[in-house]
Design a protein around this motif. Structure first.
Motif, PDB file in Angstrom:
ATOM      1  N   ARG B 148       9.722  45.479 -50.629  1.00 53.38           N
ATOM      2  CA  ARG B 148       9.060  45.061 -49.387  1.00 53.38           C
ATOM      3  C   ARG B 148       8.408  46.223 -48.653  1.00 53.38           C
ATOM      4  NH1 ARG B 148      13.014  40.690 -46.352  1.00 53.38           N
ATOM      5  NH2 ARG B 148      13.111  39.194 -48.063  1.00 53.38           N
ATOM      6  N   ASN B 149       8.995  47.402 -48.777  1.00 52.11           N
ATOM      7  CA  ASN B 149       8.519  48.527 -47.957  1.00 52.11           C
ATOM      8  C   ASN B 149       7.483  49.407 -48.663  1.00 52.11           C
ATOM      9  OD1 ASN B 149      10.007  49.931 -49.798  1.00 52.11           O
ATOM     10  ND2 ASN B 149      11.486  50.775 -48.349  1.00 52.11           N
ATOM     11  N   ALA B 150       6.871  48.879 -49.737  1.00 53.79           N
ATOM     12  CA  ALA B 150       5.954  49.733 -50.518  1.00 53.79           C
ATOM     13  C   ALA B 150       4.480  49.365 -50.332  1.00 53.79           C
ATOM     14  CB  ALA B 150       6.348  49.699 -51.994  1.00 53.79           C
ATOM     15  N   CYS B 151       4.154  48.517 -49.360  1.00 51.18           N
ATOM     16  CA  CYS B 151       2.741  48.209 -49.085  1.00 51.18           C
ATOM     17  C   CYS B 151       2.103  49.404 -48.370  1.00 51.18           C
ATOM     18  CB  CYS B 151       2.617  46.982 -48.182  1.00 51.18           C
ATOM     19  SG  CYS B 151       3.346  45.489 -48.876  1.00 51.18           S
ATOM     20  N   LYS B 152       0.794  49.585 -48.616  1.00 52.52           N
ATOM     21  CA  LYS B 152       0.105  50.711 -47.973  1.00 52.52           C
ATOM     22  C   LYS B 152      -1.179  50.249 -47.295  1.00 52.52           C
ATOM     23  CE  LYS B 152       1.726  54.272 -51.121  1.00 52.52           C
ATOM     24  NZ  LYS B 152       2.133  53.379 -52.234  1.00 52.52           N
ATOM     25  N   PRO B 153      -1.540  50.868 -46.168  1.00 55.32           N
ATOM     26  CA  PRO B 153      -2.813  50.536 -45.529  1.00 55.32           C
ATOM     27  C   PRO B 153      -3.955  50.723 -46.529  1.00 55.32           C
ATOM     28  CG  PRO B 153      -1.511  51.972 -44.126  1.00 55.32           C
ATOM     29  CD  PRO B 153      -0.796  51.911 -45.443  1.00 55.32           C
ATOM     30  N   GLY B 154      -4.879  49.801 -46.507  1.00 54.62           N
ATOM     31  CA  GLY B 154      -6.005  49.875 -47.439  1.00 54.62           C
ATOM     32  C   GLY B 154      -5.793  48.996 -48.668  1.00 54.62           C
ATOM     33  N   GLU B 155      -4.574  48.573 -48.905  1.00 52.96           N
ATOM     34  CA  GLU B 155      -4.321  47.743 -50.084  1.00 52.96           C
ATOM     35  C   GLU B 155      -4.692  46.279 -49.830  1.00 52.96           C
ATOM     36  OE1 GLU B 155      -0.796  50.116 -52.505  1.00 52.96           O
ATOM     37  OE2 GLU B 155      -0.240  48.382 -51.295  1.00 52.96           O
ATOM     38  N   ILE B 156      -5.050  45.617 -50.943  1.00 54.12           N
ATOM     39  CA  ILE B 156      -5.418  44.205 -50.902  1.00 54.12           C
ATOM     40  C   ILE B 156      -4.145  43.352 -50.959  1.00 54.12           C
ATOM     41  CG2 ILE B 156      -6.706  42.372 -52.115  1.00 54.12           C
ATOM     42  CD1 ILE B 156      -8.491  44.596 -50.994  1.00 54.12           C
ATOM     43  N   ILE B 157      -4.076  42.316 -50.141  1.00 47.20           N
ATOM     44  CA  ILE B 157      -2.935  41.379 -50.175  1.00 47.20           C
ATOM     45  C   ILE B 157      -3.278  40.219 -51.108  1.00 47.20           C
ATOM     46  CG2 ILE B 157      -1.460  39.847 -48.809  1.00 47.20           C
ATOM     47  CD1 ILE B 157      -2.152  41.581 -46.355  1.00 47.20           C
ATOM     48  N   LEU B 158      -2.351  39.933 -52.020  1.00 47.78           N
ATOM     49  CA  LEU B 158      -2.585  38.847 -52.988  1.00 47.78           C
ATOM     50  C   LEU B 158      -1.405  37.876 -52.993  1.00 47.78           C
ATOM     51  CD1 LEU B 158      -3.211  41.860 -54.631  1.00 47.78           C
ATOM     52  CD2 LEU B 158      -4.606  40.217 -55.906  1.00 47.78           C
ATOM     53  N   THR B 159      -1.643  36.694 -53.525  1.00 49.61           N
ATOM     54  CA  THR B 159      -0.551  35.745 -53.708  1.00 49.61           C
ATOM     55  C   THR B 159      -0.742  35.002 -55.031  1.00 49.61           C
ATOM     56  OG1 THR B 159       0.502  33.743 -52.846  1.00 49.61           O
ATOM     57  CG2 THR B 159      -1.758  34.128 -52.186  1.00 49.61           C
ATOM     58  N   THR B 160       0.376  34.629 -55.648  1.00 49.70           N
ATOM     59  CA  THR B 160       0.313  34.032 -56.996  1.00 49.70           C
ATOM     60  C   THR B 160      -0.078  32.553 -56.987  1.00 49.70           C
ATOM     61  OG1 THR B 160       2.687  33.639 -56.807  1.00 49.70           O
ATOM     62  CG2 THR B 160       2.000  35.555 -58.089  1.00 49.70           C
ATOM     63  N   GLY B 161      -0.120  31.917 -55.811  1.00 46.70           N
ATOM     64  CA  GLY B 161      -0.471  30.492 -55.843  1.00 46.70           C
ATOM     65  C   GLY B 161      -0.586  29.855 -54.480  1.00 46.70           C
ATOM     66  N   ILE B 162      -0.562  28.548 -54.514  1.00 45.99           N
ATOM     67  CA  ILE B 162      -0.820  27.710 -53.344  1.00 45.99           C
ATOM     68  C   ILE B 162       0.450  27.507 -52.526  1.00 45.99           C
ATOM     69  CG2 ILE B 162      -1.395  25.322 -52.714  1.00 45.99           C
ATOM     70  CD1 ILE B 162      -3.260  25.334 -55.211  1.00 45.99           C
ATOM     71  N   HIS B 163       0.331  27.547 -51.207  1.00 47.23           N
ATOM     72  CA  HIS B 163       1.478  27.318 -50.320  1.00 47.23           C
ATOM     73  C   HIS B 163       1.430  25.937 -49.668  1.00 47.23           C
ATOM     74  CE1 HIS B 163       1.779  31.655 -50.879  1.00 47.23           C
ATOM     75  NE2 HIS B 163       3.055  31.488 -50.578  1.00 47.23           N
ATOM     76  N   GLY B 164       2.541  25.564 -49.051  1.00 49.71           N
ATOM     77  CA  GLY B 164       2.605  24.323 -48.268  1.00 49.71           C
ATOM     78  C   GLY B 164       3.040  23.105 -49.058  1.00 49.71           C
ATOM     79  N   LEU B 165       2.890  23.161 -50.378  1.00 52.51           N
ATOM     80  CA  LEU B 165       3.181  21.976 -51.200  1.00 52.51           C
ATOM     81  C   LEU B 165       4.655  21.570 -51.111  1.00 52.51           C
ATOM     82  CD1 LEU B 165       1.052  22.941 -54.324  1.00 52.51           C
ATOM     83  CD2 LEU B 165       0.563  21.081 -52.715  1.00 52.51           C
ATOM     84  N   SER B 166       5.547  22.564 -51.162  1.00 55.38           N
ATOM     85  CA  SER B 166       6.970  22.259 -51.145  1.00 55.38           C
ATOM     86  C   SER B 166       7.363  21.569 -49.834  1.00 55.38           C
ATOM     87  CB  SER B 166       7.776  23.544 -51.342  1.00 55.38           C
ATOM     88  OG  SER B 166       9.138  23.261 -51.349  1.00 55.38           O
ATOM     89  N   LYS B 167       6.775  22.028 -48.727  1.00 54.47           N
ATOM     90  CA  LYS B 167       7.058  21.418 -47.423  1.00 54.47           C
ATOM     91  C   LYS B 167       6.611  19.949 -47.410  1.00 54.47           C
ATOM     92  CE  LYS B 167       7.871  21.247 -42.913  1.00 54.47           C
ATOM     93  NZ  LYS B 167       9.123  21.589 -42.242  1.00 54.47           N
TER      94      LYS B 167
END
Lengths: 328, 328
Positions: B148-167
């Protein structure tokens, strides 16, 4: 048709059925084994449920934290763990729980970890109606593998200490009355409550075993702990090792003020939560070890035969017609 | 004087207070790390409580077993586990529980282990008023440490898929009515229930990360999973890494039939239990990875600033004035 419930099938049959979902080598022992490249890890999970294993009357949260850790470390030791790495804690707590209760619990947990080694590695926390404390503990497998299925006919059965005290402490803490209560020795009462609330284990046991080993080729020892009672421990060893335990009632170590009688024998053999180690060794080794450690007592031997327990004094065998702690 | 309860202090403060009992390096991550001589192990504990996380109406025992395993494996993956060794299971069950319920639970557990690797190593079982399933999972730390603590300014944020479906699946399974229910696409409903009952994870993710790494010197990646919702995942990364997340609402991957509106945004960002990975990479690496894996989407970037989340379109920032899942 009535579908069978856990109450219907009972604990033994439940464990038997759950065993079918697991790899065979992981069923019969106190700990699971994780093989890594250089070291093997021992893992143990124990779960304490409010109003089943504890309540607010019979144990304070600091003692509960201590005991939760010690019961796990006892399982690690009884598998031959040479070092406790740490624990993870899974907590279920009602929202009305006071913070001070949680703080005291953690103080007890850390006290036990300070005494016996290891640290809190992580965990999870959720709300729920009843308190549940589930601890998973990790240790490093030492040179000697202590396993339930490693007892051999001809070996001497030994135990690290006195049984029954925790059960007496439990009865005292729950203020359960019994006939000869007033004749009980005060020192015994205090000692019993101490055993129930603050059980201890023997990390030095493994070193003493290694020190007194005459035959370096022996790498596996039959062992378990008496968390479910001395009788259950003997039965688990006999079943897993396919041999018969012959117990010498006269040799069993009792507190000097422990009363006589059927009820007291029942507490002694079926009480549980004493966390003493019950194990078997070749004669010479057993003799050397009980010489080195005065708390260790020879209490019988294993022989060929149907997995079972017998007293050498036949009159004592009626003690065994009893039921053990029922989980369901 | 009223002593403070867990409800009074709230979940965040509870975690904060419990953190003081743990070694510092173990607090902020999805998993704990156990160092052995040659390999490092990742350990994760997750606890599911009846009527808090599940009930007999919204999920069947086989799906519950599957989901309990997958939620743990998701945490292992989000720390960079290259292989799941196995799990221990701590079960609390009411005596009236039918055996078939337990059998189905274990079938679901073993189905997930067959799919994603690992075996049942052991566990404990006790009676209690409400069902509790606490699983501790073990994995082997791979070459890349995801933290969790290894993100750096300038880096791109990504996600592996779609959210909200489980809810959405959760709401459907609980038969909670909402206004535009009848306008909902049937395919979306089925897919959502599938996401809620049988969530999936991506064991291939780590290989794809390694394949697309342009700079072999980078050994640590900022990552967590969205088990508590996308917003919580972004907040955890921002807090642990001390940087600010800027999210491009237009880039967020949604199901093609996902409706518009405040409520649907709320489900998307705060719903939870989607078990997608949320992580950050240097620009080039991010580009290579999203090219290789079409399910992975760039959704924003980290920048210097107070640990927080902002949308680049200021109008969308009202979404964030919301509360996350309350554990107490």
């Amino acid at each position: 048709m009535h579908k069978k419930t856990l109450e219907d099938i009972g604990e033994k049959e439940l464990i038997n059925r759950l065993g079918k979902f697991m790899p065979k080598n992981q069923i019969s022992d106190d700990c699971a084994l994780i093989k890594t490249k250089n070291e093997n890890l021992l893992v143990n999970t124990d779960c304490l449920v409010e109003n089943v294993h504890f309540n607010d009357i019979n144990i304070c949260p600091m003692d509960l934290g201590w005991k939760a850790v010690v019961s796990n470390i006892s399982d690690l030791l009884s598998s031959g763990s040479k070092k406790t790495i740490g624990i993870t804690i899974s907590l279920v707590l009602p929202p009305r729980t006071e913070w001070i209760w949680v703080e005291e619990l953690y103080k007890g947990i850390n006290k036990a970890l300070k005494e016996y080694g290891g640290m809190i590695l992580g965990g999870d926390c959720s709300k729920g109606d009843d308190k549940v404390i589930s601890i998973t503990a990790f240790g490093i497998q030492g040179e000697l593998e202590l396993r339930r299925n490693a007892c051999k006919p001809g070996e001497i059965i030994l135990t690290t200490g006195i049984h029954g005290l925790s059960k007496l402490g439990f009865l005292m803490q729950n203020k359960i009355n019994f006939d000869n209560q007033f004749s009980l020795n005060e020192r015994l009462i205090i000692k019993s409550i101490e055993h129930f609330c603050r059980p201890r284990v023997y990390p030095n046991f493994l070193n003493n075993l290694l020190k007194t080993r005459s035959n370096k080729k022996i790498k596996r020892i039959g062992c378990t702990d008496s968390s479910d009672g001395l009788f259950q421990a003997l039965q688990d060893l006999a079943m897993a090792s396919s041999c018969k335990a012959i117990i010498d009632y006269e040799k069993i170590p009792k507190d000097k003020d422990w009363p006589n009688g059927d009820k007291w024998d029942e507490y002694y053999f079926f009480g549980g939560e004493d966390y003493e180690l019950v194990f078997s060794l070749p004669k010479k080794w057993a003799k050397n070890l009980s010489k080195l450690d005065k708390n260790i007592n020879e209490i019988g031997f294993f022989t060929d035969g149907k997995p079972s327990i017998e007293f050498n004094d036949n009159k004592k065998n009626k003690i065994l017609n009893n039921t053990t702690f029922k989980h369901f």
